[in-house]
Write an enzyme that holds these catalytic residues in place. Structure first.
Site, PDB file in Angstrom:
ATOM      1  N   GLN A  31      -9.861  -4.351  -2.969  1.00  0.00           N
ATOM      2  CA  GLN A  31     -11.436  -3.824  -2.403  1.00  0.00           C
ATOM      3  C   GLN A  31     -12.396  -4.144  -3.356  1.00  0.00           C
ATOM      4  OE1 GLN A  31     -12.098  -2.108   0.656  1.00  0.00           O
ATOM      5  NE2 GLN A  31     -14.277  -2.810  -0.020  1.00  0.00           N
TER       6      GLN A  31
ATOM      7  N   HIS B 236      -7.570   0.417  -5.937  1.00  0.00           N
ATOM      8  CA  HIS B 236      -7.745  -0.506  -5.010  1.00  0.00           C
ATOM      9  C   HIS B 236      -8.167  -1.919  -5.482  1.00  0.00           C
ATOM     10  CE1 HIS B 236      -7.532  -1.535  -0.937  1.00  0.00           C
ATOM     11  NE2 HIS B 236      -8.604  -0.749  -0.274  1.00  0.00           N
TER      12      HIS B 236
ATOM     13  N   ARG C 243     -13.286  -9.015   2.326  1.00  0.00           N
ATOM     14  CA  ARG C 243     -11.770  -8.727   1.737  1.00  0.00           C
ATOM     15  C   ARG C 243     -11.039 -10.035   2.225  1.00  0.00           C
ATOM     16  NH1 ARG C 243     -10.019  -3.494   1.993  1.00  0.00           N
ATOM     17  NH2 ARG C 243      -8.119  -4.466   1.071  1.00  0.00           N
TER      18      ARG C 243
ATOM     19  N   ASP D  16     -17.380   6.486  -0.836  1.00  0.00           N
ATOM     20  CA  ASP D  16     -16.055   6.623  -0.191  1.00  0.00           C
ATOM     21  C   ASP D  16     -15.840   7.833   0.387  1.00  0.00           C
ATOM     22  OD1 ASP D  16     -13.177   6.015   0.264  1.00  0.00           O
ATOM     23  OD2 ASP D  16     -12.720   6.039  -1.666  1.00  0.00           O
TER      24      ASP D  16
ATOM     25  N   ARG E  76       0.846  -1.217   0.019  1.00  0.00           N
ATOM     26  CA  ARG E  76      -0.033  -0.218   0.001  1.00  0.00           C
ATOM     27  C   ARG E  76       0.784   1.195  -0.062  1.00  0.00           C
ATOM     28  NH1 ARG E  76      -5.363   1.426   3.741  1.00  0.00           N
ATOM     29  NH2 ARG E  76      -6.022  -0.040   2.104  1.00  0.00           N
TER      30      ARG E  76
ATOM     31  N   CYS F 224     -16.230   1.103   1.128  1.00  0.00           N
ATOM     32  CA  CYS F 224     -15.016   0.310   1.202  1.00  0.00           C
ATOM     33  C   CYS F 224     -14.725   0.566   2.752  1.00  0.00           C
ATOM     34  CB  CYS F 224     -14.162   0.779   0.587  1.00  0.00           C
ATOM     35  SG  CYS F 224     -13.745   2.579   0.530  1.00  0.00           S
TER      36      CYS F 224
HETATM   37  N1   CP Z   1     -11.088  -0.331   2.830  1.00  0.00           N
HETATM   38  C1   CP Z   1      -9.735  -0.450   3.325  1.00  0.00           C
HETATM   39  O1   CP Z   1      -9.059  -0.581   2.483  1.00  0.00           O
HETATM   40  O2   CP Z   1      -9.725  -0.254   4.460  1.00  0.00           O
HETATM   41  P1   CP Z   1      -8.435  -0.148   5.274  1.00  0.00           P
HETATM   42  O3   CP Z   1      -7.828   1.441   4.891  1.00  0.00           O
HETATM   43  O4   CP Z   1      -8.537  -0.036   6.766  1.00  0.00           O
HETATM   44  O5   CP Z   1      -7.255  -0.929   5.012  1.00  0.00           O
HETATM   45  N1  NVA Z   2     -10.257   6.382  -1.025  1.00  0.00           N
HETATM   46  C1  NVA Z   2      -9.747   6.076   0.163  1.00  0.00           C
HETATM   47  C2  NVA Z   2     -10.143   4.599   0.395  1.00  0.00           C
HETATM   48  C3  NVA Z   2      -9.626   4.045   1.717  1.00  0.00           C
HETATM   49  C4  NVA Z   2      -9.828   2.486   1.880  1.00  0.00           C
HETATM   50  C5  NVA Z   2      -8.314   6.487   0.637  1.00  0.00           C
HETATM   51  O1  NVA Z   2      -7.598   6.254  -0.306  1.00  0.00           O
HETATM   52  O2  NVA Z   2      -8.038   6.896   1.551  1.00  0.00           O
END
Ligand code: CP
Ligand code: NVA
Length: 303
Positions: free
Chosen positions: A132, A129, A286, A217, A102, A257
């Site tokens: 997700q 993502h 997930r 989101d 990430r 998400c």
């Molecule tokens: N939805 C998601 O990716 O959550 P986190 O940021 O908690 O990993």
């Molecule tokens: N769009 C959000 C998704 C979090 C899972 C972010 O990138 O923070």
């Protein structure tokens, strides 16, 4: 999907079907059968941003497949002090069997995957993502038994979630509308790539007509905190609340998400409506879908 999962462009419709069958198997047999696809394998989980769901579901998932998960905070790695992505990829390929990452830049994970000799899985970048959205599509299919549904995404149409959801619509043929202001409109290139499955509409009330699923989101994604005031002001008319949901199809379901900000992108009464909101099933999936992703990749490599 052979070695890497960097965006949903890495998976085709036949592979998605196989993935969902494996996901169902993992979900139904959790704790009952020992699946050892990752036995003896160490998977590095590199995080440059915060995470609850992704980190925990991958750590538990790797463990349940018989592997060894290593959580690596990238700010404590030499990567965080300027070591190149390429050198990091070369070194980690000598120790690990796979990388889940990430970070901010999609270009960085593309380079990591190009140089690494081991699989690389995107656990979120500023642009995409995929894990997700695989879980979201699986969740929709669980509820509706089909992906022949209308899914409306309301809010920041340029977010990593919106981008991946558009690719998910193209992959499955799901009908999708993005409702967003012009300032946060979906990428023209991705809209073109995903035509005719995805449309963009500025008016959320118009977009949501007939929606079986409504997805939102956060308005301020990780890495965009400096734009908070402007984003909250521009996106305010795009809150998913009971008045908006009333315009959707009967039995509409709400997806997010997570993490959610009640009172911003979603009202508390939608988020906490146990008939409408399926966000915790979505979060649970997930785990199952990511186990299936890892199993499929390592089974493919073993062939
Ligand atoms: N939805 C998601 O990716 O959550 P986190 O940021 O908690 O990993
Ligand atoms: N769009 C959000 C998704 C979090 C899972 C972010 O990138 O923070």
């Amino acid at each position: 999907m052979y070695k890497d999962l960097l965006t949903l462009r890495d998976i085709n419709a036949a592979e998605l079907e196989e993935l969902f069958a494996l996901t169902t198997y993992f979900k139904q047999n959790r704790g009952k059968v020992g699946c050892t696809d990752l036995k003896g394998k160490s998977i590095g989980l590199i995080f440059a941003k915060s995470s609850t769901r992704t980190r925990v579901s991958f750590e538990v998932g790797v463990h349940e497949l018989g592997g060894n998960p290593l959580y690596l905070d990238s700010t404590k790695m030499q990567l965080g002090r300027g070591e190149t992505v390429s050198d990091t990829a070369n070194v980690l390929s000598r120790y690990l069997h796979g990388i889940v990452i990430r970070t901010f830049s999609q270009a960085d994970i593309e380079e990591l995957a190009r140089v690494a000799t081991i699989p690389v899985i995107n656990a979120l970048t500023d642009d995409y993502h995929p894990c997700q959205i695989l879980a979201d599509l699986f969740t929709i299919k669980e509820y509706s038994k089909t992906l022949d549904v209308k899914c409306v995404f309301v809010g920041d149409g340029a977010s990593n979630i919106a981008n991946s959801l558009m690719l998910g619509a193209k992959l499955t043929g799901m009908k999708m509308v993005i409702a967003s202001p012009k300032e946060y409109a979906p990428s023209a290139a991705i809209l073109k790539e995903c035509a005719p499955y995805v449309e963009w509409c500025e008016d959320p009330a118009e977009a949501i007509k007939g929606a079986n699923y409504v997805y939102t989101d956060v308005w301020v994604s990780m890495g965009f905190e400096e734009e908070r005031a402007k984003r909250l002001a521009t996106l305010a008319p795009y809150q998913v609340n009971k008045a908006l949901m009333a315009l959707a199809a009967k039995d509409v379901k709400f997806l997010h998400c997570l993490p959610a900000h009640r009172g911003e992108e979603v009202s508390a009464d939608v988020m906490d409506d146990s008939n409408m909101s399926i966000v915790f099933d979505e979060a649970e999936n997930r785990l199952h879908v990511q186990k299936a992703v890892m199993s499929m990749i390592f089974r493919n490599l073993a062939k």
